[in-house]
Write a protein that holds these residues in place. Structure first.
Motif, PDB file in Angstrom:
ATOM      1  N   VAL A  33       0.930  -1.127   0.432  1.00  0.00           N
ATOM      2  CA  VAL A  33      -0.302  -0.282   0.048  1.00  0.00           C
ATOM      3  C   VAL A  33       0.591   1.110  -0.248  1.00  0.00           C
ATOM      4  O   VAL A  33       0.627   2.054  -0.830  1.00  0.00           O
ATOM      5  CB  VAL A  33      -1.353  -0.136   1.450  1.00  0.00           C
ATOM      6  N   GLN A  34       2.186   1.285   0.361  1.00  0.00           N
ATOM      7  CA  GLN A  34       2.414   2.540   0.587  1.00  0.00           C
ATOM      8  C   GLN A  34       3.447   3.132  -0.050  1.00  0.00           C
ATOM      9  O   GLN A  34       4.036   3.358  -0.323  1.00  0.00           O
ATOM     10  CB  GLN A  34       3.098   3.033   2.756  1.00  0.00           C
ATOM     11  N   GLY A  36       4.096   0.234  -2.832  1.00  0.00           N
ATOM     12  CA  GLY A  36       4.068  -0.086  -4.271  1.00  0.00           C
ATOM     13  C   GLY A  36       5.127  -1.578  -4.249  1.00  0.00           C
ATOM     14  O   GLY A  36       5.983  -1.767  -3.462  1.00  0.00           O
ATOM     15  N   LEU A 105      -9.837   1.404   0.128  1.00  0.00           N
ATOM     16  CA  LEU A 105      -8.616   2.192  -0.328  1.00  0.00           C
ATOM     17  C   LEU A 105      -7.538   1.466  -0.074  1.00  0.00           C
ATOM     18  O   LEU A 105      -6.777   1.656  -1.837  1.00  0.00           O
ATOM     19  CB  LEU A 105      -8.806   3.217   0.201  1.00  0.00           C
ATOM     20  N   ARG A 106      -7.638   0.178   0.426  1.00  0.00           N
ATOM     21  CA  ARG A 106      -5.909  -0.240   0.624  1.00  0.00           C
ATOM     22  C   ARG A 106      -5.983  -1.096  -0.793  1.00  0.00           C
ATOM     23  O   ARG A 106      -5.746  -1.621  -1.425  1.00  0.00           O
ATOM     24  CB  ARG A 106      -6.139  -1.202   1.484  1.00  0.00           C
ATOM     25  N   ASN A 108      -7.878  -1.163  -2.999  1.00  0.00           N
ATOM     26  CA  ASN A 108      -7.365  -0.439  -4.828  1.00  0.00           C
ATOM     27  C   ASN A 108      -6.670  -0.077  -4.987  1.00  0.00           C
ATOM     28  O   ASN A 108      -5.751  -0.229  -5.858  1.00  0.00           O
ATOM     29  CB  ASN A 108      -8.561   0.829  -5.024  1.00  0.00           C
ATOM     30  N   ARG A 109      -5.745   0.392  -4.110  1.00  0.00           N
ATOM     31  CA  ARG A 109      -4.673   0.716  -4.227  1.00  0.00           C
ATOM     32  C   ARG A 109      -3.424  -0.482  -4.562  1.00  0.00           C
ATOM     33  O   ARG A 109      -2.541  -0.335  -4.785  1.00  0.00           O
ATOM     34  CB  ARG A 109      -3.976   1.323  -2.750  1.00  0.00           C
ATOM     35  N   ASP A 113      -1.562  -1.396  -8.190  1.00  0.00           N
ATOM     36  CA  ASP A 113      -0.020  -1.444  -8.029  1.00  0.00           C
ATOM     37  C   ASP A 113      -0.026  -2.383  -8.345  1.00  0.00           C
ATOM     38  O   ASP A 113       1.096  -2.174  -9.380  1.00  0.00           O
ATOM     39  CB  ASP A 113       0.685  -1.449  -6.860  1.00  0.00           C
TER      40      ASP A 113
END
Length: 205
Positions: A33-34, A36, A105-106, A108-109, A113
């Motif tokens: 998440v943070q 990639g 959101l997590r 989706n991210r 990625d």
């Protein structure tokens, strides 16, 4: 409600401590998440998990192997198999879950990625898209067969085509709404359920 399960032997066997594996898994997801996929490292995951790097390599041979298994296991764990006794209610539950997942959101991210990374890494692409597709189709197949047994769908249902409709519409529409910023409210979800039920009824051999 039941969920599909898989039996996957852990690398290194039963001697590996479950709480350590759980810590590494959580750390790897946080790093995805943070940072990639491209920028995440085994060192960063180990540091975040509070373990030595050797603990990770006892479980996975590489970063890619780790991510493939973790994302695959996560995908299986979050896909429900609704069993309400009604096809409409089962599909409604399936749609509601997919909508909630696409609004996470997590998730989706991570998906965005890994989708980008998959365009440069064929092996990762195959594992990633399989991880997203197989749990949905397995859960959907269970739903469809139960509906056939109850007489809600025809016995000559084309299962593969029906799964394409069920899974494709269930996940594509919420994704499109999320991308456009439109509300995925109860009304839009029930409209989608109506469309899916109409499509399923037409999927005959």
């Amino acid at each position: 409600m039941t969920e599909p399960t898989r039996t996957r032997p852990a690398a290194g066997g039963a001697l590996l401590r479950r709480h350590v594996t759980n810590a590494i898994t959580a750390a790897a997801l946080d790093e995805l998440v943070q940072s990639g996929y491209a920028r995440m490292s085994m060192e960063a995951v180990a540091r975040r998990a509070g373990v030595g790097k050797a603990a990770i390599y006892r479980r996975w041979a590489s970063k890619q192997a780790m991510v493939e298994q973790i994302v695959g296991d996560l995908a299986w764990s979050v896909v429900p198999v609704p069993d309400t006794g009604s096809l409409r209610d089962d599909v409604s539950s399936f749609v509601a879950h997919a909508t909630a997942f696409r609004q996470d959101l997590r998730a989706n991210r991570i998906i965005a990625d890994l989708s980008a990374e998959a365009s440069r890494n064929p092996q990762l692409a195959q594992a990633f898209y399989s991880a997203l597709r197989e749990p949905r189709r397995t859960a959907g197949s269970t739903m469809l067969h139960k509906a056939i047994e109850r007489g809600e769908l025809p016995t000559d249902l084309d299962i593969d085509l029906a799964l394409d409709c069920l899974v494709g519409l269930t996940y594509a529409r919420p994704q499109a709404l999320t991308a456009s910023g439109e509300p995925a409210d109860a009304y839009s979800q029930q409209r989608l359920v109506d469309v899916i039920l109409t499509a399923l009824a037409a999927c005959r051999r």
